[in-house]
Scaffold this motif. Structure first.
Motif, mmCIF file in Angstrom:
data_model
loop_
_atom_site.group_PDB
_atom_site.id
_atom_site.type_symbol
_atom_site.label_atom_id
_atom_site.label_comp_id
_atom_site.label_asym_id
_atom_site.label_seq_id
_atom_site.Cartn_x
_atom_site.Cartn_y
_atom_site.Cartn_z
ATOM 1 N N PRO A 88 38.253 34.959 36.842
ATOM 2 C CA PRO A 88 38.731 33.968 37.808
ATOM 3 C C PRO A 88 39.089 32.669 37.103
ATOM 4 C CG PRO A 88 36.346 34.077 37.873
ATOM 5 C CD PRO A 88 36.791 35.147 36.913
ATOM 6 N N CYS A 89 39.919 31.869 37.783
ATOM 7 C CA CYS A 89 40.328 30.610 37.147
ATOM 8 C C CYS A 89 39.220 29.568 37.202
ATOM 9 C CB CYS A 89 41.597 30.071 37.796
ATOM 10 S SG CYS A 89 41.376 29.383 39.464
ATOM 11 N N GLY A 90 38.334 29.668 38.219
ATOM 12 C CA GLY A 90 37.229 28.733 38.352
ATOM 13 C C GLY A 90 37.600 27.399 38.970
ATOM 14 N N MET A 91 38.880 27.206 39.307
ATOM 15 C CA MET A 91 39.327 25.892 39.783
ATOM 16 C C MET A 91 39.996 25.922 41.145
ATOM 17 S SD MET A 91 40.851 24.408 36.182
ATOM 18 C CE MET A 91 41.860 25.865 35.909
ATOM 19 N N CYS A 92 40.461 27.069 41.592
ATOM 20 C CA CYS A 92 41.202 27.138 42.860
ATOM 21 C C CYS A 92 40.242 26.995 44.041
ATOM 22 C CB CYS A 92 41.967 28.455 42.953
ATOM 23 S SG CYS A 92 40.903 29.904 43.153
ATOM 24 N N GLN A 93 40.793 26.934 45.237
ATOM 25 C CA GLN A 93 39.978 26.754 46.436
ATOM 26 C C GLN A 93 39.018 27.921 46.637
ATOM 27 O OE1 GLN A 93 42.239 26.389 50.070
ATOM 28 N NE2 GLN A 93 40.641 25.194 51.059
ATOM 29 N N ASP A 94 39.486 29.156 46.382
ATOM 30 C CA ASP A 94 38.613 30.316 46.559
ATOM 31 C C ASP A 94 37.464 30.291 45.567
ATOM 32 O OD1 ASP A 94 39.972 31.898 48.692
ATOM 33 O OD2 ASP A 94 41.627 31.823 47.275
ATOM 34 N N CYS A 95 37.751 29.970 44.309
ATOM 35 C CA CYS A 95 36.674 29.881 43.319
ATOM 36 C C CYS A 95 35.675 28.799 43.693
ATOM 37 C CB CYS A 95 37.259 29.613 41.931
ATOM 38 S SG CYS A 95 38.064 31.037 41.151
ATOM 39 N N ARG A 96 36.177 27.650 44.124
ATOM 40 C CA ARG A 96 35.280 26.547 44.484
ATOM 41 C C ARG A 96 34.430 26.872 45.708
ATOM 42 N NH1 ARG A 96 39.931 23.392 43.788
ATOM 43 N NH2 ARG A 96 39.905 22.879 46.011
ATOM 44 N N ARG A 97 34.924 27.764 46.557
ATOM 45 C CA ARG A 97 34.167 28.180 47.731
ATOM 46 C C ARG A 97 33.229 29.347 47.436
ATOM 47 N NH1 ARG A 97 38.432 27.959 52.867
ATOM 48 N NH2 ARG A 97 38.479 25.679 53.061
ATOM 49 N N GLY A 98 33.133 29.746 46.184
ATOM 50 C CA GLY A 98 32.215 30.810 45.802
ATOM 51 C C GLY A 98 32.748 32.204 45.985
ATOM 52 N N ARG A 99 34.081 32.366 46.031
ATOM 53 C CA ARG A 99 34.678 33.683 46.183
ATOM 54 C C ARG A 99 35.623 33.963 45.011
ATOM 55 N NH1 ARG A 99 32.274 37.010 47.624
ATOM 56 N NH2 ARG A 99 34.101 38.308 48.011
ATOM 57 N N PRO A 100 35.101 33.997 43.797
ATOM 58 C CA PRO A 100 35.973 34.199 42.632
ATOM 59 C C PRO A 100 36.631 35.570 42.580
ATOM 60 C CG PRO A 100 33.667 34.313 41.993
ATOM 61 C CD PRO A 100 33.688 33.827 43.417
ATOM 62 N N THR A 101 36.085 36.553 43.300
ATOM 63 C CA THR A 101 36.684 37.888 43.262
ATOM 64 C C THR A 101 38.049 37.942 43.930
ATOM 65 O OG1 THR A 101 35.447 38.501 45.253
ATOM 66 C CG2 THR A 101 34.476 39.102 43.125
ATOM 67 N N VAL A 102 38.361 36.949 44.752
ATOM 68 C CA VAL A 102 39.689 36.914 45.376
ATOM 69 C C VAL A 102 40.516 35.747 44.841
ATOM 70 C CG1 VAL A 102 39.042 38.160 47.462
ATOM 71 C CG2 VAL A 102 38.741 35.681 47.406
ATOM 72 N N CYS A 103 40.173 35.275 43.661
ATOM 73 C CA CYS A 103 40.937 34.198 43.013
ATOM 74 C C CYS A 103 42.392 34.614 42.864
ATOM 75 C CB CYS A 103 40.332 33.904 41.642
ATOM 76 S SG CYS A 103 41.341 32.814 40.606
ATOM 77 N N PRO A 104 43.344 33.832 43.389
ATOM 78 C CA PRO A 104 44.761 34.203 43.278
ATOM 79 C C PRO A 104 45.309 34.053 41.864
ATOM 80 C CG PRO A 104 44.556 32.043 44.282
ATOM 81 C CD PRO A 104 43.168 32.586 44.164
ATOM 82 N N ASN A 105 44.566 33.365 41.003
ATOM 83 C CA ASN A 105 45.014 33.145 39.624
ATOM 84 C C ASN A 105 44.255 34.025 38.631
ATOM 85 O OD1 ASN A 105 46.554 30.908 40.656
ATOM 86 N ND2 ASN A 105 44.651 29.737 40.689
ATOM 87 N N GLN A 106 43.575 35.032 39.150
ATOM 88 C CA GLN A 106 42.741 35.889 38.314
ATOM 89 C C GLN A 106 43.557 36.567 37.209
ATOM 90 O OE1 GLN A 106 41.124 40.053 39.423
ATOM 91 N NE2 GLN A 106 39.546 38.623 40.126
ATOM 92 N N THR A 107 42.984 36.610 36.017
ATOM 93 C CA THR A 107 43.542 37.371 34.909
ATOM 94 C C THR A 107 42.523 38.433 34.515
ATOM 95 O OG1 THR A 107 42.698 35.700 33.373
ATOM 96 C CG2 THR A 107 45.029 35.536 34.030
ATOM 97 N N SER A 108 42.902 39.330 33.613
ATOM 98 C CA SER A 108 42.009 40.446 33.303
ATOM 99 C C SER A 108 42.044 40.785 31.824
ATOM 100 C CB SER A 108 42.406 41.690 34.112
ATOM 101 O OG SER A 108 42.317 41.450 35.501
ATOM 102 N N VAL A 109 40.856 41.086 31.297
ATOM 103 C CA VAL A 109 40.739 41.586 29.926
ATOM 104 C C VAL A 109 41.301 43.012 29.892
ATOM 105 C CG1 VAL A 109 39.138 42.188 28.074
ATOM 106 C CG2 VAL A 109 38.718 40.153 29.489
ATOM 107 N N GLY A 110 42.115 43.286 28.891
ATOM 108 C CA GLY A 110 42.763 44.590 28.802
ATOM 109 C C GLY A 110 44.088 44.649 29.508
ATOM 110 N N TYR A 111 44.441 43.561 30.207
ATOM 111 C CA TYR A 111 45.739 43.448 30.866
ATOM 112 C C TYR A 111 46.477 42.225 30.314
ATOM 113 C CZ TYR A 111 43.689 46.495 34.512
ATOM 114 O OH TYR A 111 43.085 47.516 35.194
#
Length: 346
Positions: A88-111
């Motif tokens: 997760p990006c850790g900075m967006c509204q979803d991350c700040r609300r404690g929902r990093p699994t739905v972070c729209p800026n999420q990146t992935s290891v291996g991708y």
């Protein structure tokens, strides 16, 4: 060093590559184990829209710190660590609300970053910034630690579905994820856990290891009827579809008890993403239907604790241990359903 690099569907090459050097804000690992999963099979067969080849794949990673950048604190050479997959990006509204699994800026290891099917791996600053590098507890092997990532996803799914004390739980799908769901449901206090699978051989293999309260072969009997019989007509408190099956999702609603919770844990194929959902069942029985998308750094940390304390054993789920040169065979085994969990040692 040796790496397994994906170029195109069906084109996965074992190659020599220069050993990477960490930037000032990165950590370098010697990869000790990288487990395989159904996502690796999908990438091998079809690629992935987030993956721009060539790319070293592999995202269920455990290893040893061999070098740290000069700006990195808290990590030392020799530390045994597990790496998150979803970042997760850790900075967006979803991350700040404690929902990093739905972070729209999420990146992935291996991708987005090179993954674990390699002798060495750079842990990028994006992973370190969200506490995505976890210490492996004493007594936990690298192979077991590599299974923490899928267990973290399972933990997220069961948290969302509210699996708890006294529940009757149905898990549909007897692959490695289904096996982890059975074990975690027990650890969370489920009264009974029923395992449903269409493939008799796969069901028998998995049931022999995780020992559900009932193993139901959906190609031989009506799984919905069997669940209702076992639960005296009431249905299950929680139904988890750990399979990429629209039919399983539709049947899940019919298996659920009143006020039951249904977890659509497994996503559907991109070309068949819709189902016919009986809205009246949801309405009159007050059912809850939830999704589950990956895991957070905290889920990974919790998964390691569950493995370390023996609440969720995973070592006996590892049916095959192969070397990096055998990665095509590992992918074949996963695709065939002949294995539960396959780990790769670079």
């Amino acid at each position: 060093m040796k790496v397994a690099r994906f170029y195109a569907p069906g084109d996965l090459r074992l190659e020599d590559a220069e050993e990477p050097r960490p930037a000032p804000d990165e950590v370098k690992l010697r990869v000790r184990q990288c487990s395989t999963c159904g996502t690796d099979v999908k990438i091998f067969n079809h690629g992935h829209h987030h993956l721009v080849p060539p790319r070293v794949i592999g995202h269920e990673i455990a290893g040893e710190v061999v070098e740290t950048g000069r700006d990195v604190d808290g990590w030392s050479v020799g530390d045994r660590v597990q790496v998150i997959a979803a970042v997760p990006c850790g900075m967006c509204q979803d991350c700040r609300r404690g929902r990093p699994t739905v972070c729209p800026n999420q990146t992935s290891v291996g991708y987005h970053y090179d993954g674990g099917f390699a002798e060495f791996l750079i842990v990028p600053r994006q992973v370190l910034a969200v506490a995505g590098l976890n210490r492996i507890p004493d007594g936990v092997s690298y192979a077991e630690a590599s299974v923490a990532e899928p267990l973290a996803c399972v933990y997220n799914g069961q948290e969302l579905a509210g699996v708890g004390e006294g529940d009757d739980v149905v898990v549909v799908g007897a692959g490695p994820i289904g096996c982890l769901h059975v074990r975690l449901a027990r650890a969370r206090g489920a009264r009974r856990v029923l395992l449903v699978e269409l493939n008799r051989d796969r069901l028998d293999m998995s049931a022999a290891v995780v020992e559900p309260d009932a193993a139901i072969c959906g190609s031989e009997v009506d799984a919905v009827d069997q669940v209702l019989k076992i639960t005296d007509g009431r249905g299950a408190d929680v139904v988890i579809t750990a399979a990429a099956s629209g039919d399983a999702q539709q049947d899940a609603l019919r298996m659920a008890a009143r006020s039951g919770r249904i977890s659509f844990f497994g996503g559907l194929p991109k070309d068949r993403p819709t189902i016919t959902l009986d809205s009246n069942l949801v309405h009159y029985r007050e059912l809850s239907v939830v999704g589950a998308n990956g895991s957070s750094p905290a889920h990974n940390k919790r998964a390691l604790e569950l493995i370390a304390t023996g609440q969720v054993p995973v070592d006996d789920l590892i049916t095959h241990r192969l070397r990096l040169a055998d990665l095509p065979e590992a992918i074949r085994l996963v695709a065939s359903g002949q294995a539960i969990k396959v780990t790769v040692e670079p």
